[in-house]
Design a protein around this motif. Structure first.
Motif, PDB file in Angstrom:
ATOM      1  N   SER A 140       0.823  -1.210   0.000  1.00  0.00           N
ATOM      2  CA  SER A 140       0.000   0.000   0.000  1.00  0.00           C
ATOM      3  C   SER A 140       0.858   1.262   0.000  1.00  0.00           C
ATOM      4  CB  SER A 140      -0.930  -0.004   1.216  1.00  0.00           C
ATOM      5  OG  SER A 140      -1.800  -1.111   1.173  1.00  0.00           O
ATOM      6  N   LEU A 141       2.027   1.204   0.642  1.00  0.00           N
ATOM      7  CA  LEU A 141       2.918   2.358   0.679  1.00  0.00           C
ATOM      8  C   LEU A 141       3.466   2.666  -0.707  1.00  0.00           C
ATOM      9  CD1 LEU A 141       4.377   4.485   2.368  1.00  0.00           C
ATOM     10  CD2 LEU A 141       6.199   2.809   2.800  1.00  0.00           C
ATOM     11  N   ARG A 142       3.865   1.628  -1.454  1.00  0.00           N
ATOM     12  CA  ARG A 142       4.352   1.843  -2.824  1.00  0.00           C
ATOM     13  C   ARG A 142       3.285   2.554  -3.668  1.00  0.00           C
ATOM     14  NH1 ARG A 142       5.119  -3.788  -2.713  1.00  0.00           N
ATOM     15  NH2 ARG A 142       7.202  -4.418  -2.013  1.00  0.00           N
ATOM     16  N   VAL A 143       2.067   2.053  -3.582  1.00  0.00           N
ATOM     17  CA  VAL A 143       0.976   2.642  -4.372  1.00  0.00           C
ATOM     18  C   VAL A 143       0.760   4.100  -3.971  1.00  0.00           C
ATOM     19  CG1 VAL A 143      -1.490   2.493  -4.896  1.00  0.00           C
ATOM     20  CG2 VAL A 143      -0.128   0.388  -4.686  1.00  0.00           C
ATOM     21  N   ALA A 144       0.787   4.391  -2.681  1.00  0.00           N
ATOM     22  CA  ALA A 144       0.558   5.752  -2.198  1.00  0.00           C
ATOM     23  C   ALA A 144       1.649   6.700  -2.685  1.00  0.00           C
ATOM     24  CB  ALA A 144       0.493   5.749  -0.671  1.00  0.00           C
ATOM     25  N   ILE A 145       2.890   6.253  -2.665  1.00  0.00           N
ATOM     26  CA  ILE A 145       3.997   7.114  -3.111  1.00  0.00           C
ATOM     27  C   ILE A 145       3.837   7.475  -4.579  1.00  0.00           C
ATOM     28  CG2 ILE A 145       6.481   7.181  -3.542  1.00  0.00           C
ATOM     29  CD1 ILE A 145       6.850   5.493  -1.003  1.00  0.00           C
ATOM     30  N   TRP A 146       3.483   6.486  -5.388  1.00  0.00           N
ATOM     31  CA  TRP A 146       3.332   6.768  -6.813  1.00  0.00           C
ATOM     32  C   TRP A 146       2.143   7.671  -7.097  1.00  0.00           C
ATOM     33  CZ3 TRP A 146       6.860   6.943 -10.130  1.00  0.00           C
ATOM     34  CH2 TRP A 146       7.911   6.031 -10.151  1.00  0.00           C
ATOM     35  N   LEU A 188      12.006  -0.015  -2.072  1.00  0.00           N
ATOM     36  CA  LEU A 188      10.841  -0.761  -1.602  1.00  0.00           C
ATOM     37  C   LEU A 188      10.521  -1.960  -2.488  1.00  0.00           C
ATOM     38  CD1 LEU A 188       8.436   2.180  -0.615  1.00  0.00           C
ATOM     39  CD2 LEU A 188       9.806   0.749   0.914  1.00  0.00           C
ATOM     40  N   GLY A 189      11.261  -2.089  -3.595  1.00  0.00           N
ATOM     41  CA  GLY A 189      11.014  -3.204  -4.497  1.00  0.00           C
ATOM     42  C   GLY A 189       9.695  -3.054  -5.231  1.00  0.00           C
ATOM     43  N   ARG A 190       9.133  -4.187  -5.633  1.00  0.00           N
ATOM     44  CA  ARG A 190       7.839  -4.185  -6.302  1.00  0.00           C
ATOM     45  C   ARG A 190       6.981  -5.304  -5.712  1.00  0.00           C
ATOM     46  NH1 ARG A 190       8.279  -5.178 -12.439  1.00  0.00           N
ATOM     47  NH2 ARG A 190      10.294  -4.137 -12.238  1.00  0.00           N
ATOM     48  N   SER A 191       5.696  -5.190  -5.861  1.00  0.00           N
ATOM     49  CA  SER A 191       4.794  -6.220  -5.344  1.00  0.00           C
ATOM     50  C   SER A 191       4.945  -7.499  -6.165  1.00  0.00           C
ATOM     51  CB  SER A 191       3.342  -5.746  -5.414  1.00  0.00           C
ATOM     52  OG  SER A 191       3.143  -4.594  -4.621  1.00  0.00           O
TER      53      SER A 191
END
Length: 402
Positions: A140-146, A188-191
């Protein structure tokens, strides 16, 4: 199946749960009806190439709000108070965006853009604190940053009118592409696909519901236009053709692969998330086709004897967009190549060109006729199988009486 677990307040849904659509999700979809009516009205007012591109941008943004929310609701228990608050937040934001649609490129670009960004960042603000300590937090953090990064493009585009279409298109391309790339971010890498695994039957059901809503919008605006047309004979015929078109589109969507998407996603396992995402992109194209067809129907009902390249273009482009996306969906779901639909695409184009100088009512009749023929030819294999089975079952009786 996927990542199981529960957080305080029953936030996460168990993956073995069948994931039936909740009442709140259906209530959330109501906002999309308003969005589609505003978009169709905007396209009706300006169906130039530039106007069509602007409507496409707004539709893609509103669809992304719906899609990301539907994907999130697949993971989280819709009965959890936090998820209820999230869905209501997104629903209200979607209504604000939809209200701004007619004047987005005049006076209310910042309303549309700011609310769009607030919806996505607000989703993160609601979920991230509750996910603390859970593996889903990083996803969820990766998505929020983008979304924060693409949000800059949305806000700057709203403030700088000459670059608005370019910056918003760039933001949408970025967001749609990042979803396919599984939201990679440095450090953070990727999902992984298991991180993104969904309940295929739930998402498939959500797709069906939102498509029926799009067809419902076609019927709604056609009915309103007809009611205001004076109920003349030609307008009545045009309205009847609009109804036939709506029924044909719904039938062509549901058969043959409409009911098999969920089973295919489930059978794929974690990689089925790729199919879910592709289906989301194709549904955007199909809904764009239905929306375009809706506007063409309104123009035909309002002025059945009129002539215009705008109506002709919309009447042809709408069904063609729908059919192409539907053919591709059938191909990825079960590898089928429905020949009637493949032939139907050039048939609609040729029919549109042939009736270009005739009244709009004639053009609408040709398009509805082609769609109806596709439905009939689609049904022929099943009809022949039924006749053969009936013949086989009658054979023993015939021999007994012979």
């Amino acid at each position: 199946m996927g990542m199981a677990g529960r957080l305080p307040g029953r936030l996460l849904l168990r993956r073995e749960n069948p994931g039936r659509t909740s009442f709140l999700e259906l209530f959330f979809d109501l906002a999309f009806i308003f969005a589609l009516t505003r978009l169709s009205r905007t396209l009706l007012d300006d169906h130039s190439l530039n106007g069509g591109f602007q409507v496409l941008l707004m539709l893609a943004a509103l669809w992304w709000v719906w899609f990301v929310t539907a994907w999130s609701a697949d993971w989280f228990d819709p009965r959890a108070p936090l998820v209820v608050a999230l869905l209501l937040w997104v629903m209200f934001g979607g209504l604000l965006m939809s209200a701004a649609v007619p004047t987005v490129f005049e006076n209310h670009a910042m309303v549309f853009a700011a609310v769009y960004v607030a919806i996505h960042l607000g989703r993160a603000a609601i979920l991230l604190p509750a996910l603390r300590g859970h593996p889903l937090l990083v996803r969820s953090l990766r998505v929020a940053i983008w979304f924060a990064i693409s949000g800059v493009l949305w806000v700057v585009g709203a403030a700088v009118a000459p670059a608005r279409e370019v910056l918003w298109a760039l933001a949408l391309v970025l967001e749609y592409s990042l979803a396919r790339l599984r939201w990679p971010f440095p450090g953070l890498g990727r999902s992984t696909w298991p991180d993104l695994q969904v309940n295929g039957r739930h998402l498939s059901e959500r797709y069906q519901q939102i498509f029926i809503i799009a067809v419902g919008e076609l019927i709604l605006v056609a009915g309103i236009t007809y009611s205001e047309s004076g109920l003349s004979r030609d307008s009545t015929v045009a309205f009847a053709l609009g109804f036939v078109t709506a029924v044909a589109l719904a039938r062509l969507y549901l058969v043959p692969a409409g009911g098999r998407l969920g089973a295919r996603i489930e059978a794929e396992g974690p990689p089925g998330s790729k199919l879910t995402l592709l289906a989301g992109y194709l549904h955007l194209v199909m809904i764009a086709g239905v929306l375009t067809t809706s506007v063409a129907m309104q123009m035909t009902i309002a002025a059945p004897g009129g002539h215009g390249m705008g109506q002709l273009t919309l009447a042809v482009v709408g069904p063609v967009l729908f059919l192409i996306a539907r053919i591709l969906l059938a191909a990825v779901v079960d590898g089928s190549r429905p020949w009637a639909r493949l032939i139907g695409v050039p048939a609609i184009i040729v029919g549109g060109l042939a009736t270009g100088k005739l009244p709009q009512l004639v053009n609408g009749a040709v398009v509805a006729g082609v769609l109806l023929l596709i439905v009939l030819f689609d049904a022929m294999p099943g009809l022949w199988r039924f006749i053969r089975r009936s013949g086989d079952s009658d054979a023993p009786d015939q021999r007994r009486h012979g």
